[in-house]
Design an enzyme around this catalytic site. Structure first.
Site, PDB file in Angstrom:
ATOM      1  N   ASN A  11       1.949 -28.275  -1.171  1.00 43.99           N
ATOM      2  CA  ASN A  11       1.731 -26.925  -1.681  1.00 43.99           C
ATOM      3  C   ASN A  11       2.866 -25.973  -1.330  1.00 43.99           C
ATOM      4  O   ASN A  11       3.230 -25.103  -2.116  1.00 43.99           O
ATOM      5  CB  ASN A  11       0.413 -26.378  -1.127  1.00 43.99           C
ATOM      6  CG  ASN A  11      -0.787 -27.094  -1.706  1.00 43.99           C
ATOM      7  OD1 ASN A  11      -0.890 -27.256  -2.913  1.00 43.99           O
ATOM      8  ND2 ASN A  11      -1.683 -27.544  -0.849  1.00 43.99           N
ATOM      9  N   ALA A  13       5.826 -27.134   0.719  1.00 50.24           N
ATOM     10  CA  ALA A  13       7.053 -27.834   1.098  1.00 50.24           C
ATOM     11  C   ALA A  13       7.060 -29.211   0.459  1.00 50.24           C
ATOM     12  O   ALA A  13       6.038 -29.700  -0.023  1.00 50.24           O
ATOM     13  CB  ALA A  13       7.169 -27.945   2.615  1.00 50.24           C
ATOM     14  N   CYS A  14       8.235 -29.819   0.469  1.00 43.89           N
ATOM     15  CA  CYS A  14       8.415 -31.141  -0.121  1.00 43.89           C
ATOM     16  C   CYS A  14       8.967 -32.075   0.949  1.00 43.89           C
ATOM     17  O   CYS A  14       9.933 -31.752   1.638  1.00 43.89           O
ATOM     18  CB  CYS A  14       9.375 -31.052  -1.305  1.00 43.89           C
ATOM     19  SG  CYS A  14       9.622 -32.605  -2.191  1.00 43.89           S
ATOM     20  N   LYS A  15       8.338 -33.229   1.087  1.00 46.98           N
ATOM     21  CA  LYS A  15       8.767 -34.215   2.076  1.00 46.98           C
ATOM     22  C   LYS A  15       9.442 -35.369   1.337  1.00 46.98           C
ATOM     23  O   LYS A  15       8.889 -35.915   0.382  1.00 46.98           O
ATOM     24  CB  LYS A  15       7.568 -34.715   2.876  1.00 46.98           C
ATOM     25  CG  LYS A  15       7.921 -35.514   4.119  1.00 46.98           C
ATOM     26  CD  LYS A  15       6.664 -35.975   4.858  1.00 46.98           C
ATOM     27  CE  LYS A  15       5.925 -34.810   5.479  1.00 46.98           C
ATOM     28  NZ  LYS A  15       4.788 -35.295   6.322  1.00 46.98           N
ATOM     29  N   GLY A  94      -7.149 -36.057  -4.513  1.00 47.27           N
ATOM     30  CA  GLY A  94      -5.764 -35.653  -4.307  1.00 47.27           C
ATOM     31  C   GLY A  94      -4.855 -36.840  -4.051  1.00 47.27           C
ATOM     32  O   GLY A  94      -5.248 -37.813  -3.390  1.00 47.27           O
ATOM     33  N   ALA A  95      -3.636 -36.749  -4.556  1.00 48.19           N
ATOM     34  CA  ALA A  95      -2.681 -37.842  -4.392  1.00 48.19           C
ATOM     35  C   ALA A  95      -2.386 -38.116  -2.925  1.00 48.19           C
ATOM     36  O   ALA A  95      -2.169 -39.274  -2.530  1.00 48.19           O
ATOM     37  CB  ALA A  95      -1.389 -37.512  -5.142  1.00 48.19           C
ATOM     38  N   ASP A  96      -2.378 -37.063  -2.097  1.00 48.65           N
ATOM     39  CA  ASP A  96      -2.097 -37.262  -0.677  1.00 48.65           C
ATOM     40  C   ASP A  96      -3.225 -38.014   0.015  1.00 48.65           C
ATOM     41  O   ASP A  96      -2.973 -38.889   0.860  1.00 48.65           O
ATOM     42  CB  ASP A  96      -1.839 -35.919   0.008  1.00 48.65           C
ATOM     43  CG  ASP A  96      -2.935 -34.887  -0.243  1.00 48.65           C
ATOM     44  OD1 ASP A  96      -3.737 -35.083  -1.184  1.00 48.65           O
ATOM     45  OD2 ASP A  96      -2.977 -33.886   0.499  1.00 48.65           O
TER      46      ASP A  96
END
Length: 244
Positions: A11, A13-15, A94-96
């Site tokens: 949401n 940040a991008c890892k 959710g994908a996570d």
């Protein structure tokens, strides 16, 4: 030999992980919309495979970068095949959360699993030894509990959990201590109850803890657990290898 790119868009940040032969080689954290920063990060490399996953609306620029930097790529979606059988409405999963349970099952096959992801929300996911995702529950996370008590009452102060010791008095002797003890003991009891239910099952079982608050929560619960901070990334890599 494989060199994979894993892009996990959250949401805020991008890892980004570089994975070589199923082992994470490096992890980078990029701001919200990662487009340009992602382009600079991956520019020196050519990957065998790449996957892009987002918990919200996908970033089209990031998707294009992922597609262009690998010989084969996968955009994670609700129809993407996974190496688990699901007893859950895939459209609302959710994908996570899905990646976390796939990652846990890949690390601990033939094991009854409880996967706890401790972030803004705490999710509890169950995977059977046969590789069936049995479902999961969602509960307010540590910070959210403190914030809710402050926002939805007239005078209760906001407690910053970052400075709290794992050793909490059974009962508080001030309002601040009462809030802290109530939240921490309540959360610890909640987690231990899920763990007790798991261990009541026959056969080998394991509790996997991940997420930003994993290390703190590991110190306040009484049951034995395994900490895997990069479980979602490992799961996305497993999904990538399963499909491409």
């Amino acid at each position: 030999m494989s060199f994979n790119l894993i892009v996990d868009q959250g949401n805020s940040a991008c890892k980004v992980a570089f994975v070589r032969n199923n082992s994470i080689e490096s992890i980078s954290f990029l701001p919200g919309k990662a487009g340009q920063a992602l382009s600079h990060l991956v520019a020196p490399h050519r990957f065998d495979k790449a996957i892009y996953s987002s918990v919200g609306l996908p970033d089209e620029e990031a998707e294009a970068i992922v597609r262009s930097c690998a010989a084969a790529s996968l955009m994670m979606g609700t129809e993407t095949p996974v190496p688990l059988r699901l007893q859950y409405d895939r459209r609302t999963l959710g994908a996570d959360r899905l990646a976390a349970v796939v990652g846990a099952h890949s690390l601990y096959p033939n094991t009854e699993l409880l996967v706890i992801d401790a972030g803004t929300a705490i999710t509890y996911e169950r995977v059977s030894a046969e590789g069936i995702y049995l479902g999961g529950n969602i509960s307010p996370g540590l910070h959210l509990r403190f914030k809710a008590l402050h926002l939805f009452t007239g005078r209760l102060p906001l407690i910053d959990p970052s400075g709290i010791s794992p050793k909490i008095a059974e009962y508080g002797s001030s309002t601040e201590e009462a809030i802290t003890a109530g939240v921490i003991h309540g959360l610890a009891g909640e987690i231990d109850r899920y763990i007790d239910d798991l261990h009541a099952k026959e056969g080998r079982s394991a509790v996997i803890l991940t997420g930003g608050d994993a290390n703190y929560l590991a110190r306040i619960i009484r049951s034995g657990i395994l900490i895997h901070p990069d479980l979602v990334l490992l799961g996305l890599n497993r999904i990538l290898e399963y499909n491409v």
